[in-house]
Motif scaffolding. Structure first.
Motif, PDB file in Angstrom:
ATOM      1  N   PHE A 271     -24.324  13.856   2.136  1.00 30.54           N
ATOM      2  CA  PHE A 271     -24.197  12.482   1.659  1.00 30.54           C
ATOM      3  C   PHE A 271     -22.808  12.367   1.067  1.00 30.54           C
ATOM      4  O   PHE A 271     -22.515  12.918   0.013  1.00 30.54           O
ATOM      5  N   TRP A 272     -21.938  11.668   1.788  1.00 35.76           N
ATOM      6  CA  TRP A 272     -20.537  11.559   1.367  1.00 35.76           C
ATOM      7  C   TRP A 272     -20.228  10.151   0.894  1.00 35.76           C
ATOM      8  O   TRP A 272     -20.781   9.170   1.400  1.00 35.76           O
ATOM      9  N   LEU A 273     -19.308  10.071  -0.057  1.00 34.43           N
ATOM     10  CA  LEU A 273     -18.854   8.815  -0.625  1.00 34.43           C
ATOM     11  C   LEU A 273     -17.362   8.677  -0.418  1.00 34.43           C
ATOM     12  O   LEU A 273     -16.626   9.667  -0.491  1.00 34.43           O
ATOM     13  N   ALA A 274     -16.907   7.456  -0.153  1.00 35.17           N
ATOM     14  CA  ALA A 274     -15.513   7.242   0.226  1.00 35.17           C
ATOM     15  C   ALA A 274     -14.744   6.539  -0.886  1.00 35.17           C
ATOM     16  O   ALA A 274     -15.234   5.603  -1.509  1.00 35.17           O
ATOM     17  N   GLU A 275     -13.509   6.991  -1.091  1.00 34.92           N
ATOM     18  CA  GLU A 275     -12.616   6.390  -2.080  1.00 34.92           C
ATOM     19  C   GLU A 275     -11.933   5.150  -1.509  1.00 34.92           C
ATOM     20  O   GLU A 275     -11.182   5.228  -0.538  1.00 34.92           O
ATOM     21  N   HIS A 276     -12.209   4.017  -2.108  1.00 34.94           N
ATOM     22  CA  HIS A 276     -11.495   2.766  -1.823  1.00 34.94           C
ATOM     23  C   HIS A 276     -11.192   2.094  -3.155  1.00 34.94           C
ATOM     24  O   HIS A 276     -11.917   2.288  -4.137  1.00 34.94           O
ATOM     25  N   HIS A 277     -10.135   1.298  -3.187  1.00 35.00           N
ATOM     26  CA  HIS A 277      -9.739   0.628  -4.428  1.00 35.00           C
ATOM     27  C   HIS A 277      -9.503  -0.852  -4.181  1.00 35.00           C
ATOM     28  O   HIS A 277      -9.071  -1.248  -3.097  1.00 35.00           O
ATOM     29  N   ALA A 278      -9.800  -1.655  -5.203  1.00 28.40           N
ATOM     30  CA  ALA A 278      -9.586  -3.106  -5.167  1.00 28.40           C
ATOM     31  C   ALA A 278     -10.348  -3.771  -4.031  1.00 28.40           C
ATOM     32  O   ALA A 278      -9.916  -4.775  -3.479  1.00 28.40           O
ATOM     33  N   MET A 279     -11.494  -3.210  -3.665  1.00 28.04           N
ATOM     34  CA  MET A 279     -12.342  -3.779  -2.620  1.00 28.04           C
ATOM     35  C   MET A 279     -13.601  -4.358  -3.283  1.00 28.04           C
ATOM     36  O   MET A 279     -14.411  -3.589  -3.842  1.00 28.04           O
ATOM     37  N   PRO A 280     -13.785  -5.669  -3.262  1.00 31.06           N
ATOM     38  CA  PRO A 280     -14.936  -6.264  -3.956  1.00 31.06           C
ATOM     39  C   PRO A 280     -16.285  -5.754  -3.475  1.00 31.06           C
ATOM     40  O   PRO A 280     -17.262  -5.804  -4.221  1.00 31.06           O
TER      41      PRO A 280
ATOM     42  N   VAL B  65     -16.956  -2.570  -2.386  1.00 25.39           N
ATOM     43  CA  VAL B  65     -17.050  -1.104  -2.415  1.00 25.39           C
ATOM     44  C   VAL B  65     -16.993  -0.618  -3.854  1.00 25.39           C
ATOM     45  O   VAL B  65     -16.026  -0.889  -4.570  1.00 25.39           O
ATOM     46  N   ALA B  66     -18.025   0.118  -4.280  1.00 25.13           N
ATOM     47  CA  ALA B  66     -18.110   0.555  -5.679  1.00 25.13           C
ATOM     48  C   ALA B  66     -17.754   2.024  -5.880  1.00 25.13           C
ATOM     49  O   ALA B  66     -17.876   2.542  -6.994  1.00 25.13           O
ATOM     50  N   SER B  67     -17.305   2.713  -4.817  1.00 27.29           N
ATOM     51  CA  SER B  67     -17.111   4.167  -4.906  1.00 27.29           C
ATOM     52  C   SER B  67     -15.677   4.563  -5.219  1.00 27.29           C
ATOM     53  O   SER B  67     -15.207   5.617  -4.791  1.00 27.29           O
ATOM     54  N   ALA B  68     -14.953   3.753  -5.994  1.00 23.08           N
ATOM     55  CA  ALA B  68     -13.553   4.048  -6.311  1.00 23.08           C
ATOM     56  C   ALA B  68     -13.400   5.357  -7.083  1.00 23.08           C
ATOM     57  O   ALA B  68     -12.548   6.178  -6.766  1.00 23.08           O
ATOM     58  N   ALA B  69     -14.221   5.552  -8.103  1.00 30.49           N
ATOM     59  CA  ALA B  69     -14.183   6.785  -8.897  1.00 30.49           C
ATOM     60  C   ALA B  69     -15.085   7.811  -8.209  1.00 30.49           C
ATOM     61  O   ALA B  69     -16.166   8.159  -8.693  1.00 30.49           O
ATOM     62  N   THR B  70     -14.617   8.315  -7.093  1.00 31.13           N
ATOM     63  CA  THR B  70     -15.462   9.053  -6.155  1.00 31.13           C
ATOM     64  C   THR B  70     -16.084  10.307  -6.773  1.00 31.13           C
ATOM     65  O   THR B  70     -17.279  10.562  -6.608  1.00 31.13           O
ATOM     66  N   ALA B  71     -15.288  11.097  -7.483  1.00 31.78           N
ATOM     67  CA  ALA B  71     -15.816  12.338  -8.061  1.00 31.78           C
ATOM     68  C   ALA B  71     -16.906  12.048  -9.093  1.00 31.78           C
ATOM     69  O   ALA B  71     -17.899  12.793  -9.187  1.00 31.78           O
ATOM     70  N   VAL B  72     -16.745  10.984  -9.864  1.00 32.72           N
ATOM     71  CA  VAL B  72     -17.756  10.615 -10.860  1.00 32.72           C
ATOM     72  C   VAL B  72     -19.064  10.271 -10.164  1.00 32.72           C
ATOM     73  O   VAL B  72     -20.150  10.719 -10.568  1.00 32.72           O
ATOM     74  N   LEU B  73     -18.978   9.473  -9.107  1.00 28.98           N
ATOM     75  CA  LEU B  73     -20.184   9.063  -8.389  1.00 28.98           C
ATOM     76  C   LEU B  73     -20.834  10.235  -7.661  1.00 28.98           C
ATOM     77  O   LEU B  73     -22.067  10.314  -7.571  1.00 28.98           O
TER      78      LEU B  73
ATOM     79  N   LEU C  12     -10.802  15.228   2.565  1.00 29.19           N
ATOM     80  CA  LEU C  12      -9.502  14.710   2.152  1.00 29.19           C
ATOM     81  C   LEU C  12      -8.920  13.787   3.210  1.00 29.19           C
ATOM     82  O   LEU C  12      -8.923  14.107   4.396  1.00 29.19           O
ATOM     83  N   GLY C  13      -8.387  12.646   2.754  1.00 27.17           N
ATOM     84  CA  GLY C  13      -7.677  11.736   3.633  1.00 27.17           C
ATOM     85  C   GLY C  13      -6.272  11.514   3.130  1.00 27.17           C
ATOM     86  O   GLY C  13      -5.969  11.778   1.965  1.00 27.17           O
ATOM     87  N   ARG C  14      -5.408  10.985   3.995  1.00 31.25           N
ATOM     88  CA  ARG C  14      -4.018  10.770   3.600  1.00 31.25           C
ATOM     89  C   ARG C  14      -3.634   9.298   3.511  1.00 31.25           C
ATOM     90  O   ARG C  14      -2.494   8.972   3.234  1.00 31.25           O
ATOM     91  N   ALA C  15      -4.587   8.393   3.756  1.00 33.76           N
ATOM     92  CA  ALA C  15      -4.329   6.963   3.590  1.00 33.76           C
ATOM     93  C   ALA C  15      -4.547   6.580   2.124  1.00 33.76           C
ATOM     94  O   ALA C  15      -5.213   7.300   1.379  1.00 33.76           O
ATOM     95  N   PRO C  16      -4.013   5.444   1.685  1.00 34.94           N
ATOM     96  CA  PRO C  16      -4.210   5.051   0.288  1.00 34.94           C
ATOM     97  C   PRO C  16      -5.609   4.533  -0.004  1.00 34.94           C
ATOM     98  O   PRO C  16      -6.052   4.575  -1.153  1.00 34.94           O
ATOM     99  N   GLY C  17      -6.312   4.019   1.016  1.00 35.19           N
ATOM    100  CA  GLY C  17      -7.634   3.457   0.768  1.00 35.19           C
ATOM    101  C   GLY C  17      -7.570   2.129   0.047  1.00 35.19           C
ATOM    102  O   GLY C  17      -8.551   1.715  -0.596  1.00 35.19           O
ATOM    103  N   THR C  18      -6.430   1.427   0.182  1.00 32.26           N
ATOM    104  CA  THR C  18      -6.271   0.158  -0.499  1.00 32.26           C
ATOM    105  C   THR C  18      -5.016  -0.531   0.009  1.00 32.26           C
ATOM    106  O   THR C  18      -4.361  -0.052   0.943  1.00 32.26           O
TER     107      THR C  18
END
Length: 333
Positions: free
Chosen positions: A41-50, A52-60, A107-113
């Protein structure tokens, strides 16, 4: 022909909902997937996306791992250029210490935002993309065992050192496929939203793979949208939520996950529909038999070692049902 299934979740915020609800639903889905036999079960890091709530990925990830028992939990992925490698080593060293043997680090190399948010995250944009291979290797080094007595290394990840957290590289182009092959790491391709280079990336990765201490043979996981319901028409209706979300993103107005509509053509122009269909063409949408045939065709064509299923479905109960149908369909192959 059966292939292991895993889950990619963005902790979607549906229209009228909030992040707290998204987190409750994510944990419920993880428990559901665990009971169905999904591997990860993987969660993805995205930012400033209304939506998507998984910005703080390690916490989640910690929240999900703490609420489950056996399923592997990880990042799909952490966008490494947004972070210092040492910080990620410490975060995932902490997670591995709390939930040993259950944590993955993709690990990804895009900013996700967008670029402005990326600048706010990184402060110094520099050549972060060009540093990605070096940052991956630096991160790997932090997980290596330290010398007796703790000497010989000027910077140490504590916790992290000696824990050997499995590292995956994620990508939507040939770059990460080649790097994963060179470093001997497992590779996950984002074919669920960037299908164009999927087959070329898989061939390149497998042909150039070099065994490593982490991995003796190449391992490819492919993303796939699966929208399943008890009938084909119901599944196509569920799929319109993702189509609308892509439409909003392409119009430059990202939004929360919208409710489904009866006909996607009623909310987009034909040229927009063509672009969405192209981007989302690696999707299996339908009732149980349609999904079974779609999964079988995907496995036959791409021969993945693992499939990562994702589904941005507005109604949580329908989402749970979709993952159940997908698991049953794969088990029947």
């Amino acid at each position: 022909m059966s292939v292991p299934l895993s889950v990619l979740d963005l902790a979607p915020i549906v229209r009228g909902g909030d992040a707290a609800q998204a987190f409750r639903n994510a944990l419920d889905l993880a428990r559901h997937a665990e009971a169905l036999g999904y591997r990860r079960f993987w969660l993805a890091e995205h930012h400033a996306m209304p939506g998507v709530a998984s910005a703080a990925t390690a916490v989640l990830i910690g929240h999900i791992a703490g609420g489950t028992s056996t399923i592997r939990v990880g990042s799909g992925g952490v966008m490494l250029p947004n972070h210092a490698p040492l910080v990620i080593a410490e975060q995932f060293g902490t997670l591995e210490s709390l939930y040993p043997g259950r944590i993955d680090l993709g690990l990804g190399r895009a900013p996700g935002t967008d670029q402005r948010t990326a600048a706010a995250l990184r402060r110094d944009m520099g050549d972060t993309g060009n540093r990605f291979p070096q940052d991956v290797q630096e991160l790997q080094a932090y997980f290596e065992p330290g010398e007796p007595g703790g000497f010989g290394r000027t910077v140490r990840a504590v916790p992290g050192e000696g824990l050997r957290v499995p590292i995956w590289l994620l990508g939507s182009s040939l770059f990460s496929a080649q790097l994963a092959a060179m470093l001997g790491l497992p590779f996950a391709f984002a074919s669920h939203f960037a299908p164009g280079a999927m087959m070329d990336a898989v061939r390149l990765y497998r042909s150039e793979f070099r065994p490593s201490r982490q991995l003796a043979q190449p391992h490819v996981m492919l993303g796939l949208n699966v929208f399943a319901a008890d009938g084909d028409d119901d599944a196509r209706r569920l799929f319109t939520s993702l189509q609308q979300q892509f439409l909003a993103l392409r119009r430059g107005r990202p939004d929360q996950v919208p409710p489904p509509v009866d006909d996607i053509a009623s909310v987009c122009a034909p040229e927009e529909r063509a672009g969405i269909d192209h981007a989302l063409r690696r999707s299996v949408v339908g009732g149980p038999e349609t999904v079974r045939r779609g999964l079988a065709a995907f496995v036959e064509e791409a021969a993945p070692d693992e499939i990562m299923v994702t589904a941005q479905i507005f109604d949580h109960a329908a989402r749970l049902r979709s993952f159940t149908i997908a698991a049953e369909a794969m088990a029947s192959l």
